[in-house]
Enzyme design. Structure first.
Site, PDB file in Angstrom:
ATOM      1  N   GLY A   1      -2.822   8.252  -4.291  1.00 17.27           N
ATOM      2  CA  GLY A   1      -2.317   9.405  -5.010  1.00 17.27           C
ATOM      3  C   GLY A   1      -0.832  10.111  -4.126  1.00 17.27           C
ATOM      4  CG  ASP A   2       3.320  11.200  -2.931  1.00 23.96           C
ATOM      5  OD1 ASP A   2       3.246  10.843  -1.916  1.00 23.96           O
ATOM      6  OD2 ASP A   2       4.270  11.537  -3.660  1.00 23.96           O
TER       7      ASP A   2
ATOM      8  CE  LYS B   1       4.634   7.629  -2.457  1.00 24.87           C
ATOM      9  NZ  LYS B   1       3.788   7.933  -1.347  1.00 24.87           N
TER      10      LYS B   1
ATOM     11  CB  THR C   1      -2.280  13.779   4.198  1.00 21.80           C
ATOM     12  OG1 THR C   1      -2.544  12.646   3.440  1.00 21.80           O
ATOM     13  CG2 THR C   1      -0.768  13.565   4.657  1.00 21.80           C
TER      14      THR C   1
ATOM     15  CE  LYS D   1      -3.973   2.041   0.427  1.00 20.37           C
ATOM     16  NZ  LYS D   1      -3.747   2.741  -1.005  1.00 20.37           N
TER      17      LYS D   1
ATOM     18  CB  SER E   1      -5.558   4.861   2.019  1.00 25.48           C
ATOM     19  OG  SER E   1      -5.558   5.872   0.821  1.00 25.48           O
TER      20      SER E   1
END
Ligand code: NDP
Length: 448
Positions: free
Chosen positions: A168-169, A129, A212, A93, A380
């Site tokens: 997402g990032d 990632k 976040t 994850k 998430s």
């Protein structure tokens, strides 16, 4: 703090040799290994089981070509990555980053950190990632869609709701997740929770967008409360003006603080009256323009070229929420000289090792990324739970779970630091608390 333990030093040397020129990855591993010295001394069984040697090596590294056609009909080629780092406690994850600076070293550092962060949430998620050196900035919606579809055409072979669940990032928000989800569904002919950060109309969780930033503030408030302080009445500086920074600003306001500065990669704004969040959201989320535009709407605010200058703004609390290594030793000294009492990391690895040393030495309350920004991935995981149940919780239900998770993370990291003789050092505490659960699971599952 430099590595003293010969066994861990040997592992670090191997990491550098095996992953040449991947400086961010070296930096992230070194920080964790430094924290693990007391753990290794107390637990020889981890050495025997080769836990550390295994944990620094991704279980699987996926690199692929992403060809797509731009609006002028020209073929473009980017590179795609997915580092499936560790699945000891759950499916891989971690987010996808689309930014021109992306290369293997960035994705490995993020994937490695994700192992410990995900473990700290207390939820059953492993670490991974991914991303691409694609730059969504300045691209049309059609170009972003074609890129996302091509990216997912390859990635779809490697992920799944019980295998690997990206999110997402930087550069990957609701628009990109939507395009990738659509393509996955089309290829696999299944409607499952394979990505998180989805839109609310197709399986997304309430609070995921805010998570976040909100989580960062819940964590920081708990850290401040432990010292008899709080956000109330404080002046706050937040770097970045993306997803994390925007929702951190909103929660600081809710908690009675005032955010006076935000930035993007070109420069920063300073608004002594307190940043107007509606304006920022309009500029960044709707128009996708530069933060500089802010002064057109608020002429009493100032814009300064160069994003690093933001750390010269006097504040009580600083929340670096843009990118890695954005806050160096000199910036840390300036923050301390200006009376900053707490720093918590919204971004991943935003403070350089030199900056962290300054904060710890000067008694600044310091919340490391693995702990402080874990609210995104925690929510998430709550989205995954809701998808599995085919059910949705209310905003209040998700928000209260998020808050409890962040409070627990603070106390677990704090307790681990104390147990191992580093009271007050949340860097060591978060690394140890995150590591131990994964190490136990790896030991139980044999040499794999
Ligand atoms: P966004 O893409 O929404 O925003 C990123 C912000 O940081 C933008 O303001 C961007 O400015 C700025 N930025 C990006 N790269 C640089 C750079 N090289 N120098 C200076 N500023 C830069 O990303 P997020 O808000 O989602 O992510 C921010 C950080 O938080 C990242 O480190 C990410 O890994 C971390 N994070 C994000 C989570 C999430 O849920 N989104 C979860 C946990 C951590 P510009 O527009 O000019 O590029």
């Amino acid at each position: 703090m430099a590595l003293q333990n010969a066994y861990l030093k040997g592992i670090m040397d191997d990491v550098v040799k095996r992953n040449p020129a991947e400086l961010e990855f070296h930096q992230a591993v070194e920080e964790v290994l430094e924290s693990l010295e007391p753990v290794i001394e107390k637990h020889p069984e981890y050495v025997e089981a080769g836990i550390v040697e295994r944990i620094v090596e991704p279980e699987r590294q996926i690199l692929f070509r992403v060809p797509w056609v731009d609006d002028s009909g020209k073929v473009q080629v980017n590179r795609g990555f997915r580092m499936e780092f560790n699945s000891a406690i759950g499916p891989y994850k971690g987010g996808l980053r689309f930014h021109p600076s992306v290369y293997a070293g960035i994705i490995k550092f993020l994937g490695f950190e994700q192992i410990f962060k995900n473990s700290l949430t207390g939820l059953p998620i492993g670490g991974g990632k991914g991303g691409s050196d694609f730059d969504p900035k300045g691209k049309s919606d059609g170009e972003v869609m074609r890129f996302c579809q091509s990216f997912m055409t390859e990635l779809a072979r490697h992920i799944g709701p019980d295998t690997d669940v990206p999110a997402g990032d930087i550069g990957v928000g609701g628009r990109e997740i939507g395009f990738m989800y659509g393509q996955y569904k089309r290829i696999k002919n299944e409607f499952t929770g394979v990505l998180t950060g989805k839109g609310l109309t197709y399986g997304g969780s309430l609070v995921r967008t805010e998570a976040t930033g909100y989580g960062l503030c819940y964590f920081t408030e708990e850290m401040l409360n432990a010292k008899g302080k709080s956000f109330k009445g404080s002046t706050v500086v937040i770097s970045g003006s993306g997803n994390v920074a925007i929702y951190a600003t909103q929660k600081v306001n809710d908690l009675g603080g005032k955010v006076v500065a935000l930035s993007d990669s070109a420069g920063y704004i300073y608004d002594p009256a307190g940043v107007n969040l509606d304006t920022v959201k309009q500029i960044k989320e709707v128009e996708r323009k530069r933060i500089k535009e802010y002064i057109k709407y608020h002429p009493n605010a100032e814009y300064h070229e160069g994003c690093a200058g933001i750390w010269n703004v006097k504040c009580d609390v600083a929340l670096p929420s843009a990118t890695q290594n954005e806050l160096d030793e000199n910036a840390a000294k300036t923050l301390v000289a200006n009376g900053c009492i707490a720093v918590a990391e919204g971004a991943n690895m935003p403070s350089t090792p030199g900056a962290i040393e300054v904060f710890l030495k000067e008694g600044v309350l310091f919340g490391p990324a693995k702990a402080a920004n874990a609210g995104g991935v925690a929510t998430s995981a709550l989205e995954m739970s809701q998808n599995s149940m085919r059910y949705s919780w209310t905003f209040e239900e998700v928000d209260s779970k998020l808050k409890q998770i962040m409070v627990d993370i603070y106390h677990n990291a704090s307790a681990a630091a104390k147990d191992y003789g580093y009271e007050g050092n949340l860097v060591v505490g978060a690394n140890i608390a995150g590591f131990k659960k994964v190490a136990e699971a790896m030991k139980a599952q044999g040499v794999i």
